[in-house]
Design an enzyme around this catalytic site. Structure first.
Site, PDB file in Angstrom:
ATOM      1  N   ASP A 120     -38.144  48.415 -15.245  1.00  0.00           N
ATOM      2  CA  ASP A 120     -37.137  47.241 -15.234  1.00  0.00           C
ATOM      3  C   ASP A 120     -37.861  45.995 -14.303  1.00  0.00           C
ATOM      4  O   ASP A 120     -38.106  45.771 -13.271  1.00  0.00           O
ATOM      5  CB  ASP A 120     -35.945  47.779 -14.363  1.00  0.00           C
ATOM      6  CG  ASP A 120     -35.053  46.465 -14.334  1.00  0.00           C
ATOM      7  OD1 ASP A 120     -35.227  45.611 -14.828  1.00  0.00           O
ATOM      8  OD2 ASP A 120     -34.100  46.956 -13.643  1.00  0.00           O
ATOM      9  N   ASP A 329     -37.213  39.793 -19.465  1.00  0.00           N
ATOM     10  CA  ASP A 329     -36.443  40.824 -18.904  1.00  0.00           C
ATOM     11  C   ASP A 329     -36.780  42.285 -19.696  1.00  0.00           C
ATOM     12  O   ASP A 329     -36.239  42.297 -20.626  1.00  0.00           O
ATOM     13  CB  ASP A 329     -34.840  40.550 -18.861  1.00  0.00           C
ATOM     14  CG  ASP A 329     -34.198  41.984 -18.037  1.00  0.00           C
ATOM     15  OD1 ASP A 329     -34.700  42.840 -17.550  1.00  0.00           O
ATOM     16  OD2 ASP A 329     -32.972  41.864 -18.188  1.00  0.00           O
TER      17      ASP A 329
END
Length: 443
Positions: A120, A329
């Site tokens: 992440d 992201d």
């Protein structure tokens, strides 16, 4: 908790690259060939589209609850008596990983215990569930690997409380230290969170194909001030260069490359874009539009050059002129943008939405879609194939409206997996920049 101290966005995850023998690291715009030594290649697995859609649809209640929390503004969450709420910094992570479609495997402890994690770029901590964790998967479906400190010879006690709040509720546990293994190489004395309550992730976690999160953002947003796994790997000399790259396997396995990037996975040259802040991987966007139209920084639409074709459109100028910022992201499968802009896009495209803000249209129309992001003078165009997943005769559009408040920095758009599948993304940790180029053409 008030809006003043609320909503730290930690969105993002995933994805990655296919293995290759040709890697390079670029420093000060000079590319140098490097050997495989000090380059870690972690395989990434993609959840098939049909399973992804089934999970996506089963989580509408969680999405509705999270959305209602956001509409009310930042809301304090009640931790149980076992959690030291004074350790919580008041920040709320609004991404709940309900749409994460990629995961990889890391090992923790000696002997190693394997965990499926989301890599992440929107957060900085590593956390996995520990033995006895509450709301950590089912007995049959969604079973989770759980860290057992008693089974690890390299476990070290820390004692500090870990507490973080997602849009749908809290996740909490305790910090510990142990050996983390990536691609066979060991990072010693890595602090991470052993979670004993993951209720904040709801069904996304209980039934998702991941056990935890490995954050790849900067130390500045690390909960507890813990040094991230990637930073530790570089400091200990395990990872040769402070850079990593994602190549998203479209319908195949991908790979996360740590310590270099794979020149065989993209076309042309990387275009380097400086970060706005060393928190998330946050950049400034020149404009966003459909084909021949682009949303400029004055929140109106005007003509912009693009290889995509589309009818032009105009948005009402509803606010003062402002810059546009985005996070690239890896932690979300979708692209998100300001609700007014996304609503206008979907109206133009003739898409219909459900109560959770997901948009659909007949797949026969998907080829007409186009979306263009202009970043640092370079246009990044996505077409219908990049922006949709088929579900029978209807296609789910991988774009949602989301209005984000953050005390860390302005975030208008989130460029998730739908963007990263089309463009190879290199993250230069030391240079505080990202490099992007089109991936090699898919068959």
């Amino acid at each position: 908790m008030t809006n003043k101290n609320a909503l730290r966005l930690v969105v993002a995850l995933v994805c990655t690259a296919v293995s290759s023998s040709s890697f390079a690291y670029e420093s000060d715009h000079q590319a140098d060939e490097v050997s495989d030594r000090g380059i870690l290649r972690v395989p990434i697995h993609r959840i098939p589209d049909d399973e992804f859609l089934e999970t996506f649809q089963s989580q509408l209640q969680d999405a509705e609850r999270a959305a209602s929390i956001l509409l009310r503004g930042a809301t304090a969450f009640e931790f149980d008596d076992s959690t030291n709420s004074s350790s919580w910094d008041g920040s709320v992570v609004i991404q709940n990983y309900m749409n994460a479609q990629y995961y990889g495997v890391v090992s923790i402890g000696t002997p190693p215990q394997d965990f499926r994690v989301i890599f992440d770029t929107g957060s900085s901590n590593l956390w996995v569930p520990q033995k006895g964790c509450r709301d950590c998967g089912g007995a049959v479906f969604g079973r989770k690997a759980k860290y057992d400190a008693g089974d690890s010879e390299t476990y070290e006690e820390d004692g500090e409380i870990f507490a973080i709040a997602y849009g749908s509720g809290p996740v909490s546990g305790e910090f510990v230290s142990d050996t983390v293994t990536l691609d066979g190489l060991q990072i010693q004395h890595q602090e991470f969170a052993a979670v004993d309550d993951a209720s904040g992730l709801g069904t996304a976690f209980r039934f998702g194909k991941f056990d935890g999160i490995l954050g790849l953002a900067f130390p500045s947003i690390s909960v507890g001030g813990v040094n991230p796994v990637f930073a530790n790997g570089v400091e200990q000399g395990i990872i040769k260069s402070p850079t990593f790259a994602f190549y998203l396997g479209d319908h195949t396995k991908g790979e996360l490359t740590l310590g270099g990037y794979d020149e065989a996975r993209f076309e042309g040259d990387l275009h380097w874009v400086p970060l706005v802040n060393a928190t998330w991987w946050q950049i400034q966007i020149d404009s966003v539009g459909t084909g021949s139209s682009a949303t400029q920084t004055d929140n109106t639409l005007s003509t912009a050059t693009s290889t995509a074709t589309s009818t032009s459109r105009t948005l009402e100028d509803t606010q003062e002129p402002t810059d546009i910022y985005a996070i690239v992201d890896s932690g979300t499968s979708l692209i998100t943008g300001p609700t007014p802009d996304v609503t206008a896009l979907m109206t133009e495209w003739g898409a219909e939405s459900n109560f959770a803000g997901q948009y659909f249209l007949p797949c026969i129309q998907a080829h007409t879609l186009s979306l263009v992001f202009s970043i640092d003078g370079v246009e990044y165009a996505l077409q219908g194939r990049d922006l949709t997943i088929a579900s029978g005769e209807l296609c789910l559009i991988l774009i949602m409206g989301m209005d984000i408040e953050s005390t860390i920095g302005q975030v208008d758009w989130i460029l998730g997996d739908a963007f990263m599948r089309k463009f190879y993304v290199v993250h230069d940790y030391e240079g505080e920049r990202i490099g992007m180029a089109p991936v090699v053409k898919r068959l």
